[in-house]
Design a protein around this motif. Sequence first.
Motif, PDB file in Angstrom:
ATOM      1  N   SER A   9       0.827  -1.209   0.000  1.00  0.00           N
ATOM      2  CA  SER A   9       0.000   0.000   0.000  1.00  0.00           C
ATOM      3  C   SER A   9       0.862   1.260   0.000  1.00  0.00           C
ATOM      4  CB  SER A   9      -0.924   0.011   1.220  1.00  0.00           C
ATOM      5  OG  SER A   9      -0.147   0.022   2.414  1.00  0.00           O
ATOM      6  N   LYS A  10       2.123   1.172   0.465  1.00  0.00           N
ATOM      7  CA  LYS A  10       3.114   2.247   0.451  1.00  0.00           C
ATOM      8  C   LYS A  10       4.437   1.630   0.041  1.00  0.00           C
ATOM      9  CE  LYS A  10       1.182   4.935   4.343  1.00  0.00           C
ATOM     10  NZ  LYS A  10       1.512   5.550   5.656  1.00  0.00           N
ATOM     11  N   PRO A  11       5.456   2.446  -0.211  1.00  0.00           N
ATOM     12  CA  PRO A  11       6.772   1.865  -0.454  1.00  0.00           C
ATOM     13  C   PRO A  11       7.148   0.937   0.713  1.00  0.00           C
ATOM     14  CG  PRO A  11       6.801   4.169  -1.044  1.00  0.00           C
ATOM     15  CD  PRO A  11       5.474   3.921  -0.384  1.00  0.00           C
ATOM     16  N   TYR A  63       7.937   1.915  -7.400  1.00  0.00           N
ATOM     17  CA  TYR A  63       6.993   2.545  -8.316  1.00  0.00           C
ATOM     18  C   TYR A  63       5.570   2.265  -7.852  1.00  0.00           C
ATOM     19  CZ  TYR A  63      10.787   3.019 -11.782  1.00  0.00           C
ATOM     20  OH  TYR A  63      11.950   3.347 -12.444  1.00  0.00           O
ATOM     21  N   GLN A  64       4.737   3.345  -7.931  1.00  0.00           N
ATOM     22  CA  GLN A  64       3.302   3.154  -7.776  1.00  0.00           C
ATOM     23  C   GLN A  64       2.723   2.958  -9.171  1.00  0.00           C
ATOM     24  OE1 GLN A  64       0.714   6.529  -6.861  1.00  0.00           O
ATOM     25  NE2 GLN A  64      -0.239   5.327  -5.179  1.00  0.00           N
ATOM     26  N   PHE A  65       1.870   1.919  -9.360  1.00  0.00           N
ATOM     27  CA  PHE A  65       1.389   1.632 -10.705  1.00  0.00           C
ATOM     28  C   PHE A  65      -0.120   1.407 -10.689  1.00  0.00           C
ATOM     29  CE2 PHE A  65       2.158  -2.474  -8.831  1.00  0.00           C
ATOM     30  CZ  PHE A  65       1.166  -3.317  -9.347  1.00  0.00           C
ATOM     31  N   SER A  66      -0.691   1.511 -11.952  1.00  0.00           N
ATOM     32  CA  SER A  66      -2.122   1.268 -12.133  1.00  0.00           C
ATOM     33  C   SER A  66      -2.313   0.336 -13.316  1.00  0.00           C
ATOM     34  CB  SER A  66      -2.880   2.574 -12.366  1.00  0.00           C
ATOM     35  OG  SER A  66      -2.467   3.164 -13.606  1.00  0.00           O
ATOM     36  N   VAL A  67      -3.454  -0.339 -13.318  1.00  0.00           N
ATOM     37  CA  VAL A  67      -3.825  -1.230 -14.422  1.00  0.00           C
ATOM     38  C   VAL A  67      -5.224  -0.826 -14.867  1.00  0.00           C
ATOM     39  CG1 VAL A  67      -4.283  -3.604 -15.112  1.00  0.00           C
ATOM     40  CG2 VAL A  67      -2.396  -3.103 -13.529  1.00  0.00           C
ATOM     41  N   ASN A  68      -5.332  -0.486 -16.195  1.00  0.00           N
ATOM     42  CA  ASN A  68      -6.619  -0.068 -16.760  1.00  0.00           C
ATOM     43  C   ASN A  68      -7.237   1.060 -15.936  1.00  0.00           C
ATOM     44  OD1 ASN A  68      -6.440  -2.067 -18.757  1.00  0.00           O
ATOM     45  ND2 ASN A  68      -7.366  -3.606 -17.363  1.00  0.00           N
ATOM     46  N   GLY A  69      -6.384   2.022 -15.555  1.00  0.00           N
ATOM     47  CA  GLY A  69      -6.849   3.213 -14.848  1.00  0.00           C
ATOM     48  C   GLY A  69      -7.074   3.028 -13.372  1.00  0.00           C
ATOM     49  N   LYS A  70      -6.884   1.805 -12.839  1.00  0.00           N
ATOM     50  CA  LYS A  70      -7.102   1.548 -11.403  1.00  0.00           C
ATOM     51  C   LYS A  70      -5.755   1.466 -10.690  1.00  0.00           C
ATOM     52  CE  LYS A  70      -9.046  -1.723  -8.118  1.00  0.00           C
ATOM     53  NZ  LYS A  70      -9.677  -3.059  -7.924  1.00  0.00           N
ATOM     54  N   VAL A  71      -5.582   2.312  -9.627  1.00  0.00           N
ATOM     55  CA  VAL A  71      -4.345   2.313  -8.858  1.00  0.00           C
ATOM     56  C   VAL A  71      -4.249   1.002  -8.065  1.00  0.00           C
ATOM     57  CG1 VAL A  71      -3.010   3.431  -7.038  1.00  0.00           C
ATOM     58  CG2 VAL A  71      -4.304   4.817  -8.665  1.00  0.00           C
ATOM     59  N   ILE A  72      -3.115   0.287  -8.244  1.00  0.00           N
ATOM     60  CA  ILE A  72      -2.941  -1.015  -7.577  1.00  0.00           C
ATOM     61  C   ILE A  72      -2.095  -0.885  -6.308  1.00  0.00           C
ATOM     62  CG2 ILE A  72      -2.134  -3.383  -7.825  1.00  0.00           C
ATOM     63  CD1 ILE A  72      -4.534  -2.609  -9.623  1.00  0.00           C
ATOM     64  N   GLY A  73      -0.899  -0.302  -6.375  1.00  0.00           N
ATOM     65  CA  GLY A  73      -0.038  -0.177  -5.207  1.00  0.00           C
ATOM     66  C   GLY A  73       1.391   0.073  -5.610  1.00  0.00           C
ATOM     67  N   TRP A  74       2.314  -0.212  -4.667  1.00  0.00           N
ATOM     68  CA  TRP A  74       3.742   0.055  -4.854  1.00  0.00           C
ATOM     69  C   TRP A  74       4.514  -1.263  -4.986  1.00  0.00           C
ATOM     70  CZ3 TRP A  74       5.966   5.019  -4.836  1.00  0.00           C
ATOM     71  CH2 TRP A  74       5.085   6.066  -4.551  1.00  0.00           C
ATOM     72  N   LEU A  75       5.526  -1.219  -5.896  1.00  0.00           N
ATOM     73  CA  LEU A  75       6.313  -2.420  -6.185  1.00  0.00           C
ATOM     74  C   LEU A  75       7.750  -1.997  -6.444  1.00  0.00           C
ATOM     75  CD1 LEU A  75       6.154  -5.525  -6.706  1.00  0.00           C
ATOM     76  CD2 LEU A  75       5.601  -4.978  -9.086  1.00  0.00           C
ATOM     77  N   ASP A  76       8.680  -2.809  -5.969  1.00  0.00           N
ATOM     78  CA  ASP A  76      10.111  -2.519  -6.164  1.00  0.00           C
ATOM     79  C   ASP A  76      10.398  -2.360  -7.659  1.00  0.00           C
ATOM     80  OD1 ASP A  76      13.039  -2.934  -6.417  1.00  0.00           O
ATOM     81  OD2 ASP A  76      12.909  -3.423  -4.271  1.00  0.00           O
ATOM     82  N   GLN A  77      11.204  -1.303  -8.018  1.00  0.00           N
ATOM     83  CA  GLN A  77      11.485  -1.022  -9.429  1.00  0.00           C
ATOM     84  C   GLN A  77      12.133  -2.209 -10.128  1.00  0.00           C
ATOM     85  OE1 GLN A  77      14.436   2.030 -10.103  1.00  0.00           O
ATOM     86  NE2 GLN A  77      15.983   1.049  -8.800  1.00  0.00           N
TER      87      GLN A  77
END
Length: 706
Positions: A649-651, A685-699
């Motif tokens: 949900s956060k870095p 990185y914070q990312f989204s799929v099809n316009g929906k914010v998913i969360g944070w993932l290691d680059q």
Amino acid sequence: MVNKSWMKILMVSVLITPTYFLAEQIGSSSDDLVKAAAYSPINEVNEVSNNPGMLRASVSPVDQQAFINEVVPYAQSTQEKYKVLSSITLAQAILESGWGKSQLAVQGNNLFGIKGKYLGQSVIMPTQEFVNGQMVTVNAEFRKYPTKAESITDHALLFVNGLSWSKDHYKKVVDAKDYIEAANELQKAGYATDPNYALKLIQVVESNNLAKYDVIYDKVTSQKTISERAAVTTTSGHTVWSKPYKVEGVGYVDTAGNYAGKVVDLVSTATTARGTYHQFKYAGKMTGWLDARAFTIYDKLEYDKSFVSRATVTSPVGNGIWSKPYNLEGRVSTGAGTTYANQEVKIEREAKTAHGVYYQFSTNGKVIGWMDKKAFTLHPYDSIISSKQVSLDGQITSDVGNAIWTKAYKLEGTTLVAPASTYRNKDVTINQEVQTQHGTYYRISINGKFIGWIDQKAITLYDKASYNKAVTFDANINKTSGHAVWTQPYRTIGTTLVSSASNYAGKDVQIIREAKTPKGVYYQFKSNNKVIGWMDQRAFLPYDKILTNIKIDKEATIENVTANSIWSHPYFSVGTKYIAGASAYQNKTVKLIREAKTAKGTYYQFSIDGKVIGWLDQKAFKFYNKLESDIVFKASGKITNVTGNAVWSKPYQLQGTTLVSAASVYQNKQVSILRKAKTDRSIYYQFSVNGKVIGWLDQKAFTNVK
């Protein structure tokens, strides 16, 4: 005793006249009486022989008694079942079969001359019968029985079932109270036309003492409760019964063989005219009654005491060696006495049982077992088993029951010097040690002067320290029970008592020396810079040394509070005092200001809002990453490296971060990157799929970021 004159008359009768089982009736004109010759379950109409196949020989008293012994069990069995007196059955069998010597009795077990077949079996015999008023010899078919038991049963059933036209014809015979009444009722019922038939039966009963067999149940003449342990050692010919054998109402329980070798508890004993019987329990369960001859009752120990003596095995023949005194429960054979014939041994113990007195003996220090005292010859004096020079120091501390002698105790020529109490608590030197049958003895001197010999058990030897060295560390006295403070390491030469350890309970002290003796390790300690004395190391709890103690500046959250506490100093270092349980600060974010290491672990001193709280084990803290930057970052990319990564949900490892999902859920997905954050751990990185914010993932999980 058999009446020989009567036997002579009887045998003449046997040789020249028919048997009395309806012999005269058959010669009468009554068809009904012929029908009544005997009743059988096979055929109601039977005929009997006029003494078929009778042997023309005398019968010895031995054979007479053998015949009685053989048929008594059958007669008594039918009496028990059908109430026909055994004495009458036996007397008639004697008369009708000539003591079982007739050919019909020998070949067909037919004791009463009953004609016909029995279970399809018969035997042909010549017999004399009246035909048209004339006595003629004819061959007739007679019943052949498997055993004499069936013949006697057939005979009894005649009386029980009566005649076809009179079912109670012989009821008075069955109901008779004794053989005289039964014989007379037979006569009255027309069983035989011989006017002397009843008299002859009575004479056979009385001359052979057959009336005693009418008593088929034994009476218990005495019974009492007992408490014995026993083994079932003789099972052949014995049976377990619900009551003493042959007592009325007795029933079969089990074969004695099922208890062969078993150890049981005897709870009651009863005596009848037949013998003695014991009631027993097996495995705590009441089982039944068994003949006393089946048991070997274990002896009870009258005493077992120490008895030391020198002896020689002089009479070993016929004596065995046992693990316990003979015939005690659990004893087993360990050998034959002859193995130690003429050997000198040491007697260790003496025990007495009902069977006698027994000695436990040893050779070369090894206990062999127990043997009857009659196997030994005791010696009045001990001998020296071993002797050696020694150099020991000790103190006479156990004077009760001990004395000082001119030689080791019990050696020939030994005389008393003085009671040991004369030298109570005296320090002695020891230069010789000898072992005898009675024990080990020391040759002692005081201040260089020889005093005499004393049992080693009277001496407490001083210990010698294997090392005594300087040390430096701090400790707390936390176990005082059973400990004391001494001027030297305990039980070394010159040791005297300083005080009870309880005087220093809970005190912090400085350890300055360490010494080791055969009894343990001892510490010399100071308190308030004053040397106090020596005490067992088990009384002390050494403080941990602080190996490092440095200044730090970190933040952390107190999360793992279980079994953790806050202390004034790093845990178990000198001066440590309890402040509070860690749970008082659970989930608090704190500032770590110092880090200290001891042999037990790493500890942090922490503060809250500038106030120093105390020290806590590092395992209680949860450390979070610091956010160095968080910026908008518009890009796209593909999630390909999912191993070891997750969506948060956060870095990752920022305070308040929670798990969203495993990274594998989005493997090979093309995603939009919205933000980029940097912590002291990595870039996320914070990312989204099809316009929906998913969360944070290691680059490192992304590829083709554009």
